[in-house]
Design a protein around this motif. Structure first.
Motif, PDB file in Angstrom:
ATOM      1  N   SER A   1       0.961  -1.224  -0.545  1.00 35.41           N
ATOM      2  CA  SER A   1       0.222  -0.286   0.265  1.00 35.41           C
ATOM      3  C   SER A   1       0.806   1.137   0.183  1.00 35.41           C
ATOM      4  CB  SER A   1      -0.693  -0.008   1.371  1.00 35.41           C
ATOM      5  OG  SER A   1      -0.240  -0.111   2.580  1.00 35.41           O
ATOM      6  N   ARG A   2       1.176   2.047   0.466  1.00 37.57           N
ATOM      7  CA  ARG A   2       1.930   2.999   1.273  1.00 37.57           C
ATOM      8  C   ARG A   2       2.534   3.535   2.586  1.00 37.57           C
ATOM      9  NH1 ARG A   2      -1.958   8.230  -0.064  1.00 37.57           N
ATOM     10  NH2 ARG A   2      -3.813   7.577   1.879  1.00 37.57           N
ATOM     11  N   ARG A   3       3.560   4.316   2.483  1.00 43.53           N
ATOM     12  CA  ARG A   3       3.968   4.672   4.323  1.00 43.53           C
ATOM     13  C   ARG A   3       4.938   3.058   4.532  1.00 43.53           C
ATOM     14  NH1 ARG A   3       3.878   9.423   4.881  1.00 43.53           N
ATOM     15  NH2 ARG A   3       4.546   8.912   7.007  1.00 43.53           N
TER      16      ARG A   3
ATOM     17  N   ASN B   1       4.334  12.489   2.256  1.00 45.17           N
ATOM     18  CA  ASN B   1       2.202  12.585   1.927  1.00 45.17           C
ATOM     19  C   ASN B   1       2.458  12.385   3.642  1.00 45.17           C
ATOM     20  OD1 ASN B   1       0.846  14.089   0.325  1.00 45.17           O
ATOM     21  ND2 ASN B   1       0.215  11.308   1.072  1.00 45.17           N
ATOM     22  N   GLU B   2       1.648  13.475   4.063  1.00 42.08           N
ATOM     23  CA  GLU B   2       0.509  12.537   5.135  1.00 42.08           C
ATOM     24  C   GLU B   2       1.446  11.781   6.105  1.00 42.08           C
ATOM     25  OE1 GLU B   2      -2.751  11.144   3.805  1.00 42.08           O
ATOM     26  OE2 GLU B   2      -3.606  12.853   3.649  1.00 42.08           O
ATOM     27  N   PHE B   3       2.026  12.603   6.783  1.00 43.98           N
ATOM     28  CA  PHE B   3       3.649  12.247   8.086  1.00 43.98           C
ATOM     29  C   PHE B   3       2.298  11.677   9.153  1.00 43.98           C
ATOM     30  CE2 PHE B   3       6.797  15.594   7.095  1.00 43.98           C
ATOM     31  CZ  PHE B   3       7.570  14.814   6.034  1.00 43.98           C
TER      32      PHE B   3
ATOM     33  N   TRP C   1      -3.477  20.969   5.149  1.00 46.36           N
ATOM     34  CA  TRP C   1      -3.424  19.432   5.435  1.00 46.36           C
ATOM     35  C   TRP C   1      -4.794  19.437   4.449  1.00 46.36           C
ATOM     36  CZ3 TRP C   1      -8.567  19.281   8.073  1.00 46.36           C
ATOM     37  CH2 TRP C   1      -9.650  20.793   7.997  1.00 46.36           C
ATOM     38  N   ASP C   2      -5.087  18.237   4.496  1.00 45.72           N
ATOM     39  CA  ASP C   2      -5.953  17.405   4.268  1.00 45.72           C
ATOM     40  C   ASP C   2      -7.524  17.273   4.215  1.00 45.72           C
ATOM     41  OD1 ASP C   2      -3.953  17.428   2.283  1.00 45.72           O
ATOM     42  OD2 ASP C   2      -2.967  15.627   2.356  1.00 45.72           O
ATOM     43  N   THR C   3      -8.300  18.061   3.941  1.00 45.59           N
ATOM     44  CA  THR C   3     -10.264  18.334   4.826  1.00 45.59           C
ATOM     45  C   THR C   3     -10.767  17.282   4.338  1.00 45.59           C
ATOM     46  OG1 THR C   3     -11.258  19.942   5.627  1.00 45.59           O
ATOM     47  CG2 THR C   3     -10.068  20.546   3.869  1.00 45.59           C
ATOM     48  N   TYR C   4     -11.236  16.592   4.542  1.00 38.49           N
ATOM     49  CA  TYR C   4     -12.079  15.566   4.146  1.00 38.49           C
ATOM     50  C   TYR C   4     -13.059  15.882   5.125  1.00 38.49           C
ATOM     51  CZ  TYR C   4      -8.796  14.090   1.190  1.00 38.49           C
ATOM     52  OH  TYR C   4      -8.194  14.060  -0.089  1.00 38.49           O
ATOM     53  N   PRO C   5     -14.682  16.586   5.841  1.00 40.61           N
ATOM     54  CA  PRO C   5     -15.649  16.721   6.269  1.00 40.61           C
ATOM     55  C   PRO C   5     -16.097  15.871   6.545  1.00 40.61           C
ATOM     56  CG  PRO C   5     -15.270  18.533   5.088  1.00 40.61           C
ATOM     57  CD  PRO C   5     -14.267  17.870   4.509  1.00 40.61           C
TER      58      PRO C   5
ATOM     59  N   MET D   1      -4.164  21.634   0.674  1.00 47.06           N
ATOM     60  CA  MET D   1      -3.759  20.598   0.054  1.00 47.06           C
ATOM     61  C   MET D   1      -4.791  19.800  -0.978  1.00 47.06           C
ATOM     62  SD  MET D   1      -0.829  20.802  -1.504  1.00 47.06           S
ATOM     63  CE  MET D   1       0.535  20.932  -0.727  1.00 47.06           C
ATOM     64  N   GLU D   2      -5.382  19.274   0.271  1.00 45.49           N
ATOM     65  CA  GLU D   2      -6.667  18.283  -0.445  1.00 45.49           C
ATOM     66  C   GLU D   2      -7.279  18.347   0.352  1.00 45.49           C
ATOM     67  OE1 GLU D   2      -5.692  14.465   1.058  1.00 45.49           O
ATOM     68  OE2 GLU D   2      -3.527  14.824  -0.226  1.00 45.49           O
ATOM     69  N   GLN D   3      -8.716  19.233  -0.519  1.00 45.03           N
ATOM     70  CA  GLN D   3      -9.844  19.611  -0.179  1.00 45.03           C
ATOM     71  C   GLN D   3     -11.357  18.024  -0.910  1.00 45.03           C
ATOM     72  OE1 GLN D   3     -11.990  21.895   2.042  1.00 45.03           O
ATOM     73  NE2 GLN D   3     -13.254  20.088   1.251  1.00 45.03           N
TER      74      GLN D   3
HETATM   75 ZN   LIG Z   1      -4.707  11.366   1.548  1.00 43.36          ZN
END
Ligand SMILES: [Zn+2]
Ligand SMILES: [Zn+2]
Ligand SMILES: [Zn+2]
Lengths: 662, 662, 662
Positions: free
Chosen positions: C102-104, C141-143, C264-268, C313-315
């Protein structure tokens, strides 16, 4: 009726010790437990010993007239020792090593660690065995805490195979006893047997039960190793271990046989919050006092394990740190708990701990002192009890020391058997069933009827009790069968009794197996119900609900309660009765009160939250409810308190001499 | 319509066998399954065989006219064999070895274990292939039980890489099919690919889907190995495997292709209690009968896997031991289940098990006999069915054996596809969505309308059905597309159909992908909802709620149902319809009844708990509710029972000849 | 106030790039983030580089006037690299390796992986450092995404021991700081210290806190490595990292110190559904908009981490794929979120992602384009915002670029401290307590009062704020103490403030430790309550409930709120106040509004779901409720929208010049 406290001189500067000892004296404390986590202070490096701090703190305590219970420090071996013997670490059911960094990081089955314990305990016992300050030794600390009885490592496997070989002698006997033919699980030698974890689906229940028994026996052997050394060097001192609440993973009766006194650590609020045994309503209602039967149940259980001698080694004095939520006790709760312990025969109640430590894992665990050394709330309540005990002695016209010898036995016996507990929980059939819960609810009902109960092992004598309750004695040995056959009191046998053989098979004649001679009936089928499906019960002896466990049995015995299809639930006559279902509190109380009357006992229906206990002529009353309640025993005079009991109220009454009788 | 039973002669003394066989005959049992867990009895030591017990028990059964289904014992290899091949053990998703001590301790991908199976099955087949008592062979037992399809060990990794290399031929094809560019997941060779467990976050869904397919194919290959041997030695015997309830981890259609008959193991109460598919209300209401569609759904599904031939290999006869709670069945439930299986085309219903074993894991699992050898409740119900079957044959004026050839097909086809199940559950978008649940609820609605349903694979012919339902056919192959295009009946396509390519990508034209030719529409967005947020639906065809899955699609097709914002939910005309949301039972029934009418079927709205099934001229009716209900089919005469059905009641009707018609 | 988008040219054919760039321009997008997952495209084989696709896509974007944010691809190292350095993989708390797929898949502490990052980032920076299209670089990306801060492998253990040796210099200092004497946990050298996982029971909280700090510092060092390279080659470009919502496992303030901008990456919707912080009612009510304070809280928090500079950065532009349920946003929600970000000072809002990928893990994650390349719903809303921003600039008579420099600071400061968060959550005492939840609820109350808040670190200046809130500042350093002593605004100190020393001990004078100089009081006991036991609060400043955390403290300060036993809950006078319990929204709003008035702020009591934010003369209003609401600020004129706000409505007002005043 003495007070004590748990104390850690190694946590505090030498300068503070005298002040502490004086403050203990002032409150009325006479016993001090020390030492049980101090290995790294004693032996910071292998074979380099520092006894000075212990010599000196013992001296200070002794100078102030305090009596010391010295703990062996084997619950917390230091890091260097663990690094030397990595195989001493336990493995959890998932196969993960349970590492250093907290406490209890060892498996009982490790022979290497037992050798280290032998070395340390011998050193300590040689040095302090006859120290005048020391009146008692505690072995290790809280066996099994943090789920440390069952371990799944190499040392455990070796011990298990050896244990099996001893028990069965040849592998065919094991295969037959376990029914291994069932799924081609037969073994050709003991060396083929594995531990019962990480199997594809559940392991054979006989396999699991024997493993539990083996692990319990490792605890017995581990404790006996220390006992043997202490008997040699510390003769005349009481040997004791501190058990825990709602803990059943080893056989406390067996461990208790090697000791002089049983003690336990009572945390009424932490256990209320933590345990599934309590309903949401109970958790809410008794948030600040604990459940009314929590303390009593364990006092009566462990007094049995202690062959009549009971101490409270750790009594909660304020909020603790380890439960999911940690509220403050109600004002008066610490006094309530202390008095209640005395009423159930405790010789000594020791608070945990003297002073709240400002560091490490338990820094939010209250003590009699706050972290800054000032008195916390419980100190005053302890002091009040100390004063009241003196008053009670004087009212009775006896010396305070004489109070200990007041009678403590009850008139009803409830049988609690660790082996039955393991056995029935291995295959509960309904997730809602737990042996311990059912025993507790039976005990609760007896106590709500004002009866004084002894909780006894399956080996204990019971002829002298007026009434005997077997909540769920799954395996009934020939020896027990014959004692039950000759028992003259009123006997109630509960569901699942006699349902298994020694090796976890269904008896040939179906349950209740050997008890069918006493109670002619046959359990044909079990209807194991979910929580959401209780069933109605009614009959001559009342009505209410059954739940979780519902036996369908046939019998010619008179039916006292039946289910809604007319099948029997409670049957019997004369002195012998069988209950085939777990029933609710209402049915339990109705039935038990009838039985109590048959046994010539006089049950009370006590107000909500009120509990009582008799010791000889004394009747103690306690109010666990959050509102005042009235309780007045018939023909008795108040010595402490009276009929009106405030929340957390305590009263002590003395029965009037019944002059006209006889 | 025959009865059978599962029997373990190796569990009982030789002396009991004749008595057992006689008792079976008396009840009316004709089939006996034996052998499937007996490896350690046959081969207690490597290469040392004991066939005598099997020879003799076969002889006893044969002498009593019983027909034997012999199981290969490969679900329970003995300990010595596991010790010889430790790599045959499966690993769970967490990487832990799943050890010996219960059953199914092997991974299908182990070539070493397959070789051992080949050896054992060959030995057995050589010896008993043409034994006159044996009419059928069962391969292994319950493939996948205890979550044993997916395994994460070395053997599995090797098999997966090989499988991928075969499928994709070159690694770039795999990278492209999986979209590995997404997170730099590209591989340079098949040897770089790992199993999709223990990744940092979810693995690529294409990766997961291919792994599931590979594991399913291992089951197919494992089964085929045994089939090939048995075909060679046991010609003329039906080959069968016993599937399980609500189990989708391998492709039963593929396994079924190699066998003669499909069978399954039906435990209506255990599954009701255990499965998330049922609501709390259903779990309460049907505690003692199981859910009304549980048995039927699986009968219709597995009859499809068996190419029309269905047996029940294990029928629950009383309380079982393995569900969270294990209540007793209602009186009459065993008869109800047995009759219902016949009504759905079962040739044989075999109870599990003959006699309750007093030892090992399943000692609390009821049988037709209690552990003491006496008849348990279900024996009488089985005997009643045997008698009634004879009566039915006589009413119909045919031989009992002729009943088997009654037509069993339904008039509505519901497509169930294992590959679609894996695919849609890998990314459910709403935790409340499950492919199986949705298919089951569609089936339930059809059956509540009194329709007789066949559950078919995506490869099966469907031209002859009046109505075809695709609940959620995620990947629609070109071959299926063209068959759907030429289908003349009424077609309902459900949400998520056509939403994925073969390699788990969104189709270029968006969902429903290739189905857009049939049903011109485009799914633009998916509104995946939690349980707590159902939405209103209304329109020409009724009103109710949608939930969990809600497609937002654009189309010119006539709108029959819409959501509260006016967006389409159900669209179509003529013979073709598309449903874009999971809708509740009310909407489902309203819509399906309209479609059934279009298909010239005559739907009933049956009373609560009543279900019916047609076989040719016969109509069977069943009452699952706890109260009596009335059901009288139009123009039919009762053969067994009548219009009034008590709880657990069964009726069989024969349609009157429609003389005047045509 | 600019718009941006996240774009993956490597996912699409070269032919599509120009069309994409044109479409971006058309919508009004100016920034494009690329590259952050592209390692395997750049370096498919070790040391074999493909820069061409990146050269070309940069060229295309540049030609269309788009400004690029280039991500270093270190969040997704390729398989060959992981195979080369298997020790770079993290281990989870259970000791399992967290593998590729996957990632990270790396631990921050791996020096081998850091070396690979150094190599890759240097290559990239050399090549593109001064590329004219590139205005910014994103590190990794997204520590911490997917719980990747704490790792328990060998690299982590090595780093931890080194970190401890640096901090404590000698092991006795560590033993003392941690209170290791408590359970014989003393170490003889740093090499004896283990990681705090898999201990028998909880590890020492000091041990756990230091491990968390060490892991956080690994992130800082890892990020700094990349920053140092980028500073060298990419001077003049903004360095940024994209943080996540509700994520506290590393110190964002420390990482932020090395960067130019925080994003920041905002996913309400995803966070509403996923997080325990929200009640069931909130999850239902705000299903399609997210919680009204979710975006704002993080904007204000991260603007602080960015030293005043904030990007999104991500909406979220539509349904996502990773929450338990993934519903569609309400119409207008994307516009609402975008405008709200601007109102809290965001310079740029970038949507994630440009085009929905039809493959791999995020195939169900919406973009501005659908997978087929057509505009999705959010494209129109983004375009609308772009138009409105121009209109706003023109209304204000300024250039669009000038809007960025509008003031963004608030008048109330709320202190948020990562170290406090770790510390208080390590021992919450009540499972219902969480530092983050409590801070969020305080923030919510302030914002429901219409106040504009800055969330600041414990190191930030606060002299200029009219009001300062410390929700729960567990450790208060001498430096912070002295700044608080000289603070002239209105100060509210919340429960648990000053309750720990730097090394996780209780302060000698008991809590609030050093704050007792400012607020003379002593916390004597903590009553940590379950959710089901809130307590009544009342007094001069209102009434309501307290819950979860309830300090019992003594003080001479005026009592403004008390519990039902009369003990103080809120005390203080003049400029300084102490709150000893977590209180409900009603009490919070009542108390904070009083304090705001004391601070000469004018709190509103806003209608349900309405939130406002001020930037200089501008007042922005937002309606999160599902029904229309009215909000009209005093003395202001509407620029966009007006007093009546539809659901998801936005209004911008300009304050009238207050001519008559002064
Ligand atoms: Zn993300
Ligand atoms: Zn303890
Ligand atoms: Zn089975």
């Amino acid at each position: 009726m003495k007070l004590g406290v748990c104390y850690y001189p190694e946590h505090w500067p030498r300068e503070r010790w005298v002040q502490d000892a004086q403050a203990m004296q002032k409150i009325g404390i006479e016993y001090v437990r020390i030492g049980e986590f101090s290995w790294s202070t004693i032996e910071a490096e292998p074979e380099v010993f520092n006894w000075r701090w212990l010599d000196e703190s013992l001296a200070v305590l002794h100078e102030h007239g305090l009596k010391v219970i010295l703990g062996t420090p084997t619950a917390t071996p230091p890091k260097w020792l663990v690094d030397k013997h990595p195989s001493m670490l336990a493995k959890d059911e998932q196969g993960r090593v349970r590492g250093f960094g907290s406490r209890r990081h060892y498996t009982f089955a490790s022979l290497e660690y037992r050798e280290e314990c032998r070395r340390m305990v011998t050193m300590m016992a040689e040095r302090y065995g006859q120290h005048p300050a020391i009146v008692s030794w505690q072995t290790d600390n809280e066996f099994g805490c943090h789920d440390t009885i069952l371990s799944y490592g190499d040392a455990d496997l070796r011990a298990f195979r050896f244990w099996l070989a001893e028990k069965y002698q040849n592998i065919d006997a094991l295969n037959k006893a376990w029914g291994n033919v069932f799924w081609s699980m037969d073994y050709r030698s003991f060396d083929e047997v594995e531990l019962p974890n990480l199997t594809v689906t559940e392991a054979n229940p006989s396999h699991r039960l024997d493993f539990q028994r083996c692990c319990s026996d490792q605890v017995v052997a581990y404790n006996r190793l220390q006992v043997d050394i202490l008997r040699q060097y510390a003769s005349g001192r009481d040997l004791v271990h501190n058990y825990m609440g709602f803990f059943t993973a080893f056989d406390h009766h067996k461990v208790g046989e090697d000791l002089d006194v049983a003690s336990w650590d009572t945390y009424p609020l932490g256990f209320l919050d933590q345990e599934d045994i309590y309903t949401a309503t109970e958790k809410h209602e008794y948030l600040r006092t604990g459940h009314p039967d929590f303390g009593a149940f364990h006092h009566d259980l462990y007094r049995g394990c202690g062959k009549g001698r009971l101490w409270i080694m750790e009594q909660q004095p304020g909020p603790v740190n380890w439960a999911p939520h940690n509220p403050s006790p109600a004002d008066g709760a610490v006094r309530l708990w202390t008095w209640e312990a005395f009423s159930h025969g405790a010789e000594m109640v020791s608070y945990f701990r003297w002073r709240q430590a400002p560091f490490a894992q338990e820094q939010m665990h209250a003590g009699l002192l706050r972290p800054n050394g000032e008195y916390a709330e419980a100190a005053a309540e302890a002091e009040q009890v100390a004063t009241e005990v003196k008053r009670l002695a004087s009212e009775l016209g006896v010396d305070v020391d004489a109070l200990v010898s007041l009678p403590s036995a009850g008139s009803v016996a409830l049988m609690f058997d660790y082996d039955a507990c393991w056995s029935l929980d291995i295959q509960p059939q309904s997730k809602a069933y737990r042996y311990l819960f059912w025993c507790y609810r039976m005990y609760e009902a007896l106590r709500e009827l004002g009866l004084s109960v002894d909780i006894i092992s399956s080996k204990a004598e019971f002829d002298h009790y007026q009434m005997l309750v077997l909540p769920a004695q799954s395996y009934v040995s020939p020896e027990l069968t014959s004692r039950l056959e000759s028992y003259k009191g009123v006997l109630l046998v509960g569901p699942r009794s006699g349902s298994k053989t020694e090796s976890y098979q269904i008896p040939e004649n179906l349950p209740p197996g050997p008890l069918a001679k006493l109670l002619p009936l046959t359990v044909e089928r079990v209807d194991a119900l979910p929580e959401h499906m209780p069933l109605h019960v009614n009959g001559l002896w009342g009505e209410g609900m059954l739940k979780h466990w519902h036996e369908q049995f046939k019998t010619e015995l008179p039916v006292l309660l039946q289910d809604s299809t007319g099948d029997p639930v409670l049957v019997g006559s004369g002195q012998r009765y069988y209950l085939g279902s777990c029933v609710d509190n209402k049915v339990l109380k109705a039935s038990l009160s009838r039985l109590a009357e048959k046994a010539n006992l006089a049950p009370y229906f006590l107000p909500k939250g009120i509990r009582i206990r008799q010791r000889g002529d004394l009747i103690f009353a306690f109010n666990y409810s959050s509102i005042p309640q009235i309780f007045r025993p018939t023909k008795a005079l108040p010595l402490i308190g009276g009929a009106k009991l405030a929340s957390c109220g305590v009263a002590v009454w003395k029965k009037e001499q019944e002059k006209n009788k006889k």
